[in-house]
Design a protein around this motif. Structure first.
Motif, PDB file in Angstrom:
ATOM      1  N   ASN A 199      -7.323  -1.237  -2.061  1.00  0.00           N
ATOM      2  CA  ASN A 199      -8.349  -0.162  -1.754  1.00  0.00           C
ATOM      3  C   ASN A 199      -9.158  -0.021  -0.385  1.00  0.00           C
ATOM      4  O   ASN A 199      -9.583   1.023  -0.035  1.00  0.00           O
ATOM      5  N   ASN A 225      -0.697   2.455  -9.662  1.00  0.00           N
ATOM      6  CA  ASN A 225      -1.482   3.494  -9.724  1.00  0.00           C
ATOM      7  C   ASN A 225      -2.530   3.520  -8.693  1.00  0.00           C
ATOM      8  O   ASN A 225      -2.812   4.752  -8.360  1.00  0.00           O
ATOM      9  N   ARG A 229      -3.114   6.888  -6.024  1.00  0.00           N
ATOM     10  CA  ARG A 229      -4.514   7.362  -5.841  1.00  0.00           C
ATOM     11  C   ARG A 229      -4.576   7.690  -4.467  1.00  0.00           C
ATOM     12  O   ARG A 229      -5.506   8.515  -3.671  1.00  0.00           O
TER      13      ARG A 229
END
Length: 323
Positions: A199, A225, A229
């Motif tokens: 992230n 996932n 994103r």
């Protein structure tokens, strides 16, 4: 001929006096390593050994913990299993450290020399022999360049505590400049650390690369996932990792890795010593190309038609088709 007769005699004596006990340990539960186990069992059965009768298997899983891997290795050492098979680098390192008086077979180990398991590929004089799954990292980076010609920065997701992953990361860093790319490390010693690093660093990279990292493999759904994103495509060196959210996978059929491991085990059961056998890299014929056109479409990635035609496995409209 004399050696063959002796080997057969040894097998018959072992089976007559009692079953051979084989301890099998793997670092974590995921499809690739489970496929190695399945391949081993298939070879045993094809060779005429009845699992549960001629060969008693004690299968253990370290659940991603090096501490558990060490405990399992010590368990096998104490319980005096006849032969140990260690699947993946951390489990193999633990077993080689703990067991020196019986054969240890390593499997799905990227760099057995660098991991300290053996001195060289080929024959060695110790109790250790096995099969490496060293993937063609430079070829995989060229594949990335073909699909993403404008890619400049590749984010490598890996566990710096896994010797296999460190090796692949270093190879990638060496190979990238010739393709006018740089490597951005996305490290994590646990799934949560990997997601946090992804992230944080992921937005700055063009493509994500995952090698044969066991930590990433055990949490690939969450990583996949997170990558979606961030709208970052994943290219993986393991087909089962790619199945968790990758656009492309180019790696070994791990059932075949298990087959080649099982062949070593059968030779030992027939009376060979580890020093008689050669440690080797699994054959290139076992490499498989996987392409997920559905995820490619989600991310706006155009896969070259010639690659789709050459792929062994293609996912389209939710259906996985093996050619």
């Amino acid at each position: 001929m004399k050696r063959l007769i002796t080997a057969v005699t040894l097998v018959l004596c072992v089976i007559t006096l009692g079953a051979v006990r084989v301890g099998i340990t793997q670092i974590v539960d995921h499809p690739a390593l489970n496929a190695v186990f399945d391949g081993i069992v298939k070879v045993l059965e094809d060779a005429g050994f009845k699992v549960g009768q001629d060969v008693l298997i004690d299968r253990q899983n370290a659940q991603g913990s090096m501490q558990n891997a060490v405990a399992i290795a010590k368990k096998f050492a104490t319980e005096k299993v006849d032969i140990v098979v260690a699947i993946a680098t951390p489990s193999a390192q633990a077993c080689v450290q703990a067991i020196t008086d019986r054969p240890v077979i390593f499997s799905a180990v990227t760099d057995p020399v660098g991991a300290g398991l053996i001195k060289q590929l080929g024959k060695n004089t110790t109790n250790v022999v096995g099969v490496s799954d060293m993937v063609p990292v430079a070829t995989q980076l060229r594949l990335i360049k073909k699909i993403f010609p404008n890619a400049k920065k590749v984010g490598v997701i890996f566990n710096p505590g896994e010797a296999n992953s460190v090796t692949l990361n270093n190879i990638a860093k060496s190979a990238a400049p010739s393709l006018e790319m740089t490597i951005a490390e996305i490290p994590g010693t646990s799934p949560s650390e990997m997601i946090t690093a992804l992230n944080s660093i992921g937005p700055s990279v063009d493509v994500l690369y995952i090698g044969t990292d066991n930590t990433a493999a055990s949490s690939i759904e969450a990583i996949g996932n997170a990558a979606l994103r961030l709208k970052k495509p994943i290219v993986a060196a393991d087909i089962d990792i790619a199945r968790g959210g990758g656009v492309v996978g180019f790696g070994f059929n791990y059932f075949q890795v298990g087959v080649e491991t099982g062949q070593l085990l059968v030779e030992l059961l027939k009376g060979a010593k580890p020093s008689d056998l050669e440690s080797h890299v699994v054959g290139p014929d076992s490499l498989v190309l996987y392409i997920n056109l559905d995820i490619a479409k989600q991310l706006g990635v155009e896969i070259p038609a010639d690659l789709v035609d050459r792929a062994d496995i293609v996912v389209r409209d939710g259906q996985e088709v093996a050619k």
